[in-house]
Design an enzyme around this catalytic site. Sequence first.
Site, PDB file in Angstrom:
ATOM      1  N   ASP A 102       4.924  20.955  74.217  1.00  6.23           N
ATOM      2  CA  ASP A 102       6.232  21.013  73.387  1.00  6.23           C
ATOM      3  C   ASP A 102       5.857  20.607  72.031  1.00  6.23           C
ATOM      4  O   ASP A 102       5.400  19.622  71.505  1.00  6.23           O
ATOM      5  CB  ASP A 102       7.090  19.783  74.018  1.00  6.23           C
ATOM      6  CG  ASP A 102       8.455  19.731  73.147  1.00  6.23           C
ATOM      7  OD1 ASP A 102       8.719  20.384  72.135  1.00  6.23           O
ATOM      8  OD2 ASP A 102       9.191  18.895  74.013  1.00  6.23           O
ATOM      9  N   ILE A 103       6.208  21.747  71.249  1.00  4.08           N
ATOM     10  CA  ILE A 103       6.142  21.743  69.664  1.00  4.08           C
ATOM     11  C   ILE A 103       6.609  20.392  68.910  1.00  4.08           C
ATOM     12  O   ILE A 103       6.058  19.910  68.032  1.00  4.08           O
ATOM     13  CB  ILE A 103       6.307  23.063  68.985  1.00  4.08           C
ATOM     14  CG1 ILE A 103       5.439  23.271  67.645  1.00  4.08           C
ATOM     15  CG2 ILE A 103       7.735  22.933  68.805  1.00  4.08           C
ATOM     16  CD1 ILE A 103       5.561  24.570  67.070  1.00  4.08           C
ATOM     17  N   ASN A 153      16.776  31.525  63.364  1.00  2.00           N
ATOM     18  CA  ASN A 153      17.370  32.922  62.943  1.00  2.00           C
ATOM     19  C   ASN A 153      17.951  32.829  61.486  1.00  2.00           C
ATOM     20  O   ASN A 153      17.657  31.734  60.866  1.00  2.00           O
ATOM     21  CB  ASN A 153      18.676  33.000  63.937  1.00  2.00           C
ATOM     22  CG  ASN A 153      19.657  31.933  63.905  1.00  2.00           C
ATOM     23  OD1 ASN A 153      20.243  31.783  62.692  1.00  2.00           O
ATOM     24  ND2 ASN A 153      19.711  31.291  64.838  1.00  2.00           N
ATOM     25  N   VAL A 201      13.248  27.414  71.083  1.00  3.63           N
ATOM     26  CA  VAL A 201      12.488  26.183  70.316  1.00  3.63           C
ATOM     27  C   VAL A 201      13.234  25.808  68.944  1.00  3.63           C
ATOM     28  O   VAL A 201      13.207  24.443  68.596  1.00  3.63           O
ATOM     29  CB  VAL A 201      11.215  26.692  69.817  1.00  3.63           C
ATOM     30  CG1 VAL A 201      11.204  27.933  68.755  1.00  3.63           C
ATOM     31  CG2 VAL A 201       9.998  25.767  69.330  1.00  3.63           C
ATOM     32  N   ASP A 202      14.228  26.495  68.487  1.00  2.30           N
ATOM     33  CA  ASP A 202      15.098  26.215  67.365  1.00  2.30           C
ATOM     34  C   ASP A 202      15.920  24.961  67.755  1.00  2.30           C
ATOM     35  O   ASP A 202      16.014  23.953  67.269  1.00  2.30           O
ATOM     36  CB  ASP A 202      15.894  27.300  66.965  1.00  2.30           C
ATOM     37  CG  ASP A 202      16.427  27.182  65.697  1.00  2.30           C
ATOM     38  OD1 ASP A 202      16.207  26.175  64.845  1.00  2.30           O
ATOM     39  OD2 ASP A 202      17.468  27.988  65.256  1.00  2.30           O
ATOM     40  N   GLY A 261      10.240  34.757  72.598  1.00  2.00           N
ATOM     41  CA  GLY A 261      11.272  34.408  73.521  1.00  2.00           C
ATOM     42  C   GLY A 261      12.659  35.323  73.488  1.00  2.00           C
ATOM     43  O   GLY A 261      12.649  36.377  73.640  1.00  2.00           O
ATOM     44  N   TYR A 266      13.888  36.746  71.062  1.00  2.00           N
ATOM     45  CA  TYR A 266      13.888  37.766  70.263  1.00  2.00           C
ATOM     46  C   TYR A 266      13.074  39.344  70.964  1.00  2.00           C
ATOM     47  O   TYR A 266      13.060  40.056  70.278  1.00  2.00           O
ATOM     48  CB  TYR A 266      13.423  37.791  68.926  1.00  2.00           C
ATOM     49  CG  TYR A 266      14.345  37.158  67.894  1.00  2.00           C
ATOM     50  CD1 TYR A 266      15.668  37.030  68.216  1.00  2.00           C
ATOM     51  CD2 TYR A 266      14.068  36.687  66.585  1.00  2.00           C
ATOM     52  CE1 TYR A 266      16.615  36.527  67.432  1.00  2.00           C
ATOM     53  CE2 TYR A 266      15.125  36.138  65.689  1.00  2.00           C
ATOM     54  CZ  TYR A 266      16.317  36.057  66.227  1.00  2.00           C
ATOM     55  OH  TYR A 266      17.228  35.476  65.122  1.00  2.00           O
TER      56      TYR A 266
HETATM   57  N1  AR6 Z   1       7.810  24.025  72.110  1.00  2.00           N
HETATM   58  C1  AR6 Z   1       7.038  25.049  72.028  1.00  2.00           C
HETATM   59  N2  AR6 Z   1       7.392  26.287  72.330  1.00  2.00           N
HETATM   60  C2  AR6 Z   1       8.788  26.415  72.727  1.00  2.00           C
HETATM   61  C3  AR6 Z   1       9.798  25.203  73.023  1.00  2.00           C
HETATM   62  C4  AR6 Z   1       9.245  23.952  72.778  1.00  2.00           C
HETATM   63  N3  AR6 Z   1       9.950  23.096  72.656  1.00  2.00           N
HETATM   64  N4  AR6 Z   1      10.751  25.737  73.224  1.00  2.00           N
HETATM   65  C5  AR6 Z   1      10.602  27.128  73.558  1.00  2.00           C
HETATM   66  N5  AR6 Z   1       9.414  27.560  73.063  1.00  2.00           N
HETATM   67  P1  AR6 Z   1      12.357  31.392  71.305  1.00  2.00           P
HETATM   68  P2  AR6 Z   1      12.544  33.605  69.070  1.00  2.00           P
HETATM   69  C6  AR6 Z   1       8.858  28.858  73.088  1.00  2.00           C
HETATM   70  O1  AR6 Z   1      13.474  32.118  71.838  1.00  2.00           O
HETATM   71  O2  AR6 Z   1      11.905  34.609  70.103  1.00  2.00           O
HETATM   72  C7  AR6 Z   1      16.936  30.716  68.719  1.00  2.00           C
HETATM   73  O3  AR6 Z   1      18.248  30.712  69.322  1.00  2.00           O
HETATM   74  C8  AR6 Z   1       9.414  29.797  74.001  1.00  2.00           C
HETATM   75  O4  AR6 Z   1       8.797  29.682  75.249  1.00  2.00           O
HETATM   76  O5  AR6 Z   1      12.548  29.767  70.812  1.00  2.00           O
HETATM   77  O6  AR6 Z   1      11.850  33.672  67.738  1.00  2.00           O
HETATM   78  C9  AR6 Z   1      16.939  31.054  67.235  1.00  2.00           C
HETATM   79  O7  AR6 Z   1      18.135  30.487  66.716  1.00  2.00           O
HETATM   80  C10 AR6 Z   1       9.054  31.250  73.466  1.00  2.00           C
HETATM   81  O8  AR6 Z   1       7.468  31.514  73.586  1.00  2.00           O
HETATM   82  O9  AR6 Z   1      12.414  32.071  69.436  1.00  2.00           O
HETATM   83  C11 AR6 Z   1      17.014  32.396  67.037  1.00  2.00           C
HETATM   84  O10 AR6 Z   1      18.328  32.804  67.382  1.00  2.00           O
HETATM   85  C12 AR6 Z   1       8.798  30.879  71.954  1.00  2.00           C
HETATM   86  O11 AR6 Z   1       8.993  29.634  72.023  1.00  2.00           O
HETATM   87  C13 AR6 Z   1      16.188  33.019  68.295  1.00  2.00           C
HETATM   88  O12 AR6 Z   1      16.177  32.031  69.063  1.00  2.00           O
HETATM   89  C14 AR6 Z   1       9.778  31.382  71.021  1.00  2.00           C
HETATM   90  O13 AR6 Z   1      11.026  31.688  71.759  1.00  2.00           O
HETATM   91  C15 AR6 Z   1      14.766  33.427  67.922  1.00  2.00           C
HETATM   92  O14 AR6 Z   1      14.060  33.925  69.012  1.00  2.00           O
END
Ligand code: AR6
Length: 172
Positions: free
Chosen positions: A11-12, A25, A34-35, A120, A122
């Site tokens: 978990d980052i 975003n 993750v955001d 994720g 996106y």
């Molecule tokens: N630690 C590490 N990695 C994580 C965590 C965590 N706690 N939680 C999720 N991931 P995403 P995107 C991974 O959807 O595709 C948001 O709503 C997850 O498994 O978070 O860039 C923003 O506001 C995946 O591999 O980001 C934007 O609207 C990775 O993080 C949109 O999502 C990225 O998934 C951005 O989409």
Amino acid sequence: MTTRLRAIRGDITKLETDAIVNAANSSLLGGGGVDGAIHRAAGPELLQECKLLGGCKTGDAKLTKGYRLKAKHVIHTVGPIWHGGKSNEPEQLASCYRRSLEIAVASGLSSVAFPCISAGAYGYPAKSAAETAVKTVRKFVETETSLKEVLFCCFSEQDLQLYQQALNEWTA
Ligand code: AR6
């Protein structure tokens, strides 16, 4: 100094690197994935600072403090939404990694952890996202030597394997 590149599973929001990167975003006002996790862990002060930044373009990045996180800073970057791969997505994703590292270097930071940007919500295919991430970071650290460590923080075992594969393939 040689920069160490490493993939880990975790978990980052728990990492103690100088900066963690947020897959945000363009509003920079929070979201899911993750955001959402980073904003929850950092506390409401993070959103207050983000509100002052005026958003962020796809492929660019902006720095804030880390507030209640163990990481001192958050670098917010905006990955591309996957539209099939012919809309500049690889260049934009590479730019996220480059701009984040440029900001880290300019701020005197020495360790940075990235999530799998765009892979994720996106919709970016995980394997090619991992390859672009590793290739771009490797190229960056060929000429920029002030960073001690760059971590690729994978949430799933599957992603970790993809990064380990990419790290083995794309050795400098
Ligand atoms: N630690 C590490 N990695 C994580 C965590 C965590 N706690 N939680 C999720 N991931 P995403 P995107 C991974 O959807 O595709 C948001 O709503 C997850 O498994 O978070 O860039 C923003 O506001 C995946 O591999 O980001 C934007 O609207 C990775 O993080 C949109 O999502 C990225 O998934 C951005 O989409």
